[in-house]
Design a protein around this motif. Structure first.
Motif, PDB file in Angstrom:
ATOM      1  N   ASN A 163       0.780  -1.114   0.060  1.00 42.03           N
ATOM      2  CA  ASN A 163      -0.117   0.001  -0.077  1.00 42.03           C
ATOM      3  C   ASN A 163       0.861   1.111   0.122  1.00 42.03           C
ATOM      4  OD1 ASN A 163      -3.024  -0.910   0.871  1.00 42.03           O
ATOM      5  ND2 ASN A 163      -1.661  -2.381   1.353  1.00 42.03           N
ATOM      6  N   LYS A 164       0.546   2.237  -1.036  1.00 42.31           N
ATOM      7  CA  LYS A 164       1.287   3.419  -0.725  1.00 42.31           C
ATOM      8  C   LYS A 164       0.813   4.528  -0.150  1.00 42.31           C
ATOM      9  CE  LYS A 164       3.706   6.896  -4.231  1.00 42.31           C
ATOM     10  NZ  LYS A 164       3.864   7.162  -5.418  1.00 42.31           N
ATOM     11  N   PHE A 165       1.688   5.097   0.867  1.00 44.87           N
ATOM     12  CA  PHE A 165       1.189   6.087   1.728  1.00 44.87           C
ATOM     13  C   PHE A 165       1.915   7.409   1.226  1.00 44.87           C
ATOM     14  CE2 PHE A 165      -0.306   2.789   4.117  1.00 44.87           C
ATOM     15  CZ  PHE A 165      -1.053   3.378   5.474  1.00 44.87           C
ATOM     16  N   ARG A 166       1.198   8.474   1.280  1.00 48.71           N
ATOM     17  CA  ARG A 166       1.743   9.633   1.130  1.00 48.71           C
ATOM     18  C   ARG A 166       1.174  10.743   2.176  1.00 48.71           C
ATOM     19  NH1 ARG A 166       3.525  13.048  -3.060  1.00 48.71           N
ATOM     20  NH2 ARG A 166       2.739  15.474  -3.018  1.00 48.71           N
ATOM     21  N   VAL A 167       2.378  11.245   2.734  1.00 47.03           N
ATOM     22  CA  VAL A 167       2.079  12.190   4.050  1.00 47.03           C
ATOM     23  C   VAL A 167       2.791  13.707   3.965  1.00 47.03           C
ATOM     24  CG1 VAL A 167       2.438  12.575   6.694  1.00 47.03           C
ATOM     25  CG2 VAL A 167       2.383  10.287   5.525  1.00 47.03           C
ATOM     26  N   VAL A 168       1.895  14.622   3.845  1.00 46.04           N
ATOM     27  CA  VAL A 168       2.361  15.934   3.813  1.00 46.04           C
ATOM     28  C   VAL A 168       2.128  16.722   5.161  1.00 46.04           C
ATOM     29  CG1 VAL A 168       1.858  18.289   2.654  1.00 46.04           C
ATOM     30  CG2 VAL A 168       1.631  16.195   1.496  1.00 46.04           C
ATOM     31  N   ALA A 169       3.328  17.076   5.815  1.00 40.20           N
ATOM     32  CA  ALA A 169       3.485  17.784   6.977  1.00 40.20           C
ATOM     33  C   ALA A 169       3.773  19.198   6.681  1.00 40.20           C
ATOM     34  CB  ALA A 169       4.219  17.216   8.005  1.00 40.20           C
ATOM     35  N   ALA A 172       1.127  23.482  10.964  1.00 41.49           N
ATOM     36  CA  ALA A 172       0.138  22.967  11.742  1.00 41.49           C
ATOM     37  C   ALA A 172      -0.662  21.676  10.855  1.00 41.49           C
ATOM     38  CB  ALA A 172      -0.696  23.697  12.549  1.00 41.49           C
ATOM     39  N   ARG A 173      -0.592  21.792   9.744  1.00 40.24           N
ATOM     40  CA  ARG A 173      -1.682  20.797   8.893  1.00 40.24           C
ATOM     41  C   ARG A 173      -0.871  19.511   8.351  1.00 40.24           C
ATOM     42  NH1 ARG A 173      -4.454  22.628   2.925  1.00 40.24           N
ATOM     43  NH2 ARG A 173      -5.981  21.137   2.835  1.00 40.24           N
ATOM     44  N   ILE A 174      -1.462  18.547   8.550  1.00 39.56           N
ATOM     45  CA  ILE A 174      -0.867  17.000   8.483  1.00 39.56           C
ATOM     46  C   ILE A 174      -2.016  16.412   7.301  1.00 39.56           C
ATOM     47  CG2 ILE A 174      -0.272  14.811   9.251  1.00 39.56           C
ATOM     48  CD1 ILE A 174       0.464  16.128  11.914  1.00 39.56           C
ATOM     49  N   GLN A 175      -1.567  15.974   6.195  1.00 37.41           N
ATOM     50  CA  GLN A 175      -2.448  15.374   5.238  1.00 37.41           C
ATOM     51  C   GLN A 175      -1.864  13.929   4.901  1.00 37.41           C
ATOM     52  OE1 GLN A 175      -2.110  18.767   2.571  1.00 37.41           O
ATOM     53  NE2 GLN A 175      -3.985  18.711   2.199  1.00 37.41           N
ATOM     54  N   THR A 176      -2.779  13.056   4.931  1.00 33.50           N
ATOM     55  CA  THR A 176      -2.337  11.656   4.540  1.00 33.50           C
ATOM     56  C   THR A 176      -3.322  11.103   3.309  1.00 33.50           C
ATOM     57  OG1 THR A 176      -3.824  10.482   6.069  1.00 33.50           O
ATOM     58  CG2 THR A 176      -1.952  11.264   6.807  1.00 33.50           C
ATOM     59  N   TRP A 177      -2.626  10.168   2.572  1.00 32.91           N
ATOM     60  CA  TRP A 177      -3.174   9.532   1.518  1.00 32.91           C
ATOM     61  C   TRP A 177      -2.878   8.011   1.547  1.00 32.91           C
ATOM     62  CZ3 TRP A 177      -1.464  14.280   1.134  1.00 32.91           C
ATOM     63  CH2 TRP A 177      -2.252  15.247   0.470  1.00 32.91           C
ATOM     64  N   ILE A 178      -3.847   7.350   1.212  1.00 31.66           N
ATOM     65  CA  ILE A 178      -3.383   5.774   0.915  1.00 31.66           C
ATOM     66  C   ILE A 178      -3.748   5.252  -0.253  1.00 31.66           C
ATOM     67  CG2 ILE A 178      -3.886   3.258   1.659  1.00 31.66           C
ATOM     68  CD1 ILE A 178      -4.467   4.403   4.561  1.00 31.66           C
ATOM     69  N   ASN A 179      -2.795   4.989  -0.961  1.00 31.01           N
ATOM     70  CA  ASN A 179      -3.271   4.490  -2.667  1.00 31.01           C
ATOM     71  C   ASN A 179      -3.958   5.500  -3.466  1.00 31.01           C
ATOM     72  OD1 ASN A 179      -1.997   1.786  -1.877  1.00 31.01           O
ATOM     73  ND2 ASN A 179      -4.039   1.025  -1.026  1.00 31.01           N
ATOM     74  N   MET A 182      -7.300  10.334  -0.247  1.00 31.57           N
ATOM     75  CA  MET A 182      -6.974  11.160   0.822  1.00 31.57           C
ATOM     76  C   MET A 182      -7.859  10.622   2.067  1.00 31.57           C
ATOM     77  SD  MET A 182      -7.574  15.274   1.783  1.00 31.57           S
ATOM     78  CE  MET A 182      -6.002  15.611   1.255  1.00 31.57           C
ATOM     79  N   ILE A 183      -7.305  10.411   3.009  1.00 25.34           N
ATOM     80  CA  ILE A 183      -7.824   9.997   4.286  1.00 25.34           C
ATOM     81  C   ILE A 183      -7.896  10.841   5.471  1.00 25.34           C
ATOM     82  CG2 ILE A 183      -7.426   8.147   6.132  1.00 25.34           C
ATOM     83  CD1 ILE A 183      -7.790   7.067   3.367  1.00 25.34           C
ATOM     84  N   GLU A 184      -6.967  11.785   5.784  1.00 23.58           N
ATOM     85  CA  GLU A 184      -6.909  12.679   6.559  1.00 23.58           C
ATOM     86  C   GLU A 184      -6.519  14.075   6.218  1.00 23.58           C
ATOM     87  OE1 GLU A 184      -8.322  14.053   8.799  1.00 23.58           O
ATOM     88  OE2 GLU A 184      -7.556  13.324  10.712  1.00 23.58           O
ATOM     89  N   ASP A 185      -7.111  15.122   6.703  1.00 26.99           N
ATOM     90  CA  ASP A 185      -6.594  16.579   6.458  1.00 26.99           C
ATOM     91  C   ASP A 185      -6.822  17.345   7.861  1.00 26.99           C
ATOM     92  OD1 ASP A 185      -6.059  19.066   5.751  1.00 26.99           O
ATOM     93  OD2 ASP A 185      -7.134  19.100   4.028  1.00 26.99           O
ATOM     94  N   LEU A 186      -5.554  17.162   8.668  1.00 22.18           N
ATOM     95  CA  LEU A 186      -5.776  17.594  10.071  1.00 22.18           C
ATOM     96  C   LEU A 186      -5.050  18.792  10.185  1.00 22.18           C
ATOM     97  CD1 LEU A 186      -6.245  16.828  13.166  1.00 22.18           C
ATOM     98  CD2 LEU A 186      -3.876  15.668  13.172  1.00 22.18           C
ATOM     99  N   THR A 187      -5.494  19.755  10.880  1.00 18.44           N
ATOM    100  CA  THR A 187      -4.808  21.067  11.429  1.00 18.44           C
ATOM    101  C   THR A 187      -4.845  20.774  12.905  1.00 18.44           C
ATOM    102  OG1 THR A 187      -5.260  22.263   9.449  1.00 18.44           O
ATOM    103  CG2 THR A 187      -4.712  23.549  11.284  1.00 18.44           C
ATOM    104  N   ASP A 188      -3.974  20.730  13.626  1.00 22.27           N
ATOM    105  CA  ASP A 188      -3.533  20.803  14.933  1.00 22.27           C
ATOM    106  C   ASP A 188      -2.458  21.776  15.475  1.00 22.27           C
ATOM    107  OD1 ASP A 188      -3.029  19.725  17.615  1.00 22.27           O
ATOM    108  OD2 ASP A 188      -4.147  17.873  17.143  1.00 22.27           O
ATOM    109  N   GLU A 189      -2.696  22.697  15.948  1.00 18.19           N
ATOM    110  CA  GLU A 189      -1.801  23.787  16.303  1.00 18.19           C
ATOM    111  C   GLU A 189      -1.110  23.200  17.690  1.00 18.19           C
ATOM    112  OE1 GLU A 189      -0.931  26.358  14.882  1.00 18.19           O
ATOM    113  OE2 GLU A 189      -2.558  26.712  13.286  1.00 18.19           O
ATOM    114  N   ALA A 190      -1.947  22.525  18.455  1.00 14.22           N
ATOM    115  CA  ALA A 190      -1.213  21.918  19.826  1.00 14.22           C
ATOM    116  C   ALA A 190      -0.088  20.849  19.691  1.00 14.22           C
ATOM    117  CB  ALA A 190      -2.300  21.599  20.622  1.00 14.22           C
TER     118      ALA A 190
END
Length: 228
Positions: A163-169, A172-179, A182-190
């Protein structure tokens, strides 16, 4: 992520031959390979007793009974980046890749303290789907960083396959993809405030006595650093 797993032995099936690059070596368009296909140069195991070895074009992690979570970590730290890798994991093993992570103060004479920070979840879909690709706060005391309303099991992770993962950090923004999905688009300042940069870590989750052994394999691990 802490979870109890049960099941049988996983056999890593290596499909295809990757392009071997000496690590770290700059590739086209700013990409850097984090694995040279020949050695674990540039990586340090910081927790646990799981084993990490090279098998063909892959890094293979194998569980050890009663071991705490194990992490093979990059010696270099990264701030803003695009990370890509392929992974194949035993159906019964929970795993993950740490990003921007750190270690706590060592205790009891240990060489390294506990690894903690954001983790991109890796686990098989099973019959009901799973949380692969969501973001967990490994040993941060926060549990899932992905909000509960978005933490929905899915089947975009193909069990028993690469499975191919792609992560962009980026900030404060973290984005993830699988194959490509897009799975997650998270903004977490803490979490960005406490973990603005850190190492990449390949997790082999701890297992209970009498379970396993299980394996997880990574290949074609590369990173592109973004402007500060």
């Amino acid at each position: 992520m802490n979870r109890t797993m049960n099941g049988g032995l996983f056999t890593v099936v290596l499909l295809g031959v990757g392009t071997f690059l000496v690590s770290p070596v700059m590739a086209e368009n700013g990409w850097t390979s984090l694995f040279d296909g020949k050695s674990l140069s540039g990586w340090i195991q910081k927790n646990g007793t799981a084993t990490y070895k090279i098998d063909g074009d892959s890094i293979v992690g194998t569980t050890v009974e009663k071991s705490p979570n194990s992490f093979l970590c990059t010696a270099k730290e990264y701030k803003n980046f695009v990370l890509e890798f392929e992974v194949n994991v035993d159906d019964h093993l929970n795993s993950g890749v740490q990003i921007r992570s750190k270690t706590k103060e060592p205790k009891g004479g240990a060489k390294f303290g506990r690894v903690y920070g954001p983790q991109v979840e890796i686990e098989a879909s099973g019959t009901e789907g799973a949380e692969a690709g969501y973001v967990y706060g490994e040993a941060t005391g926060r549990g899932w960083l992905t909000p509960p309303d978005r933490l929905k099991p899915h089947k975009h992770f193909k069990d028993g396959q690469w499975n191919k993962f792609r992560v962009v950090a980026n900030g404060a923004r973290i984005q993830t993809w699988i194959n490509g999905r897009m799975i997650e688009d998270l903004t977490d300042e803490a979490i960005f405030e406490t973990h603005p940069q850190g190492f990449i870590g390949l997790q082999v989750h701890g297992i209970k006595a009498g379970a396993g052994p299980y394996q997880v394999a990574w290949r074609n691990i590369r990173i592109k650093e973004l402007a500060k």
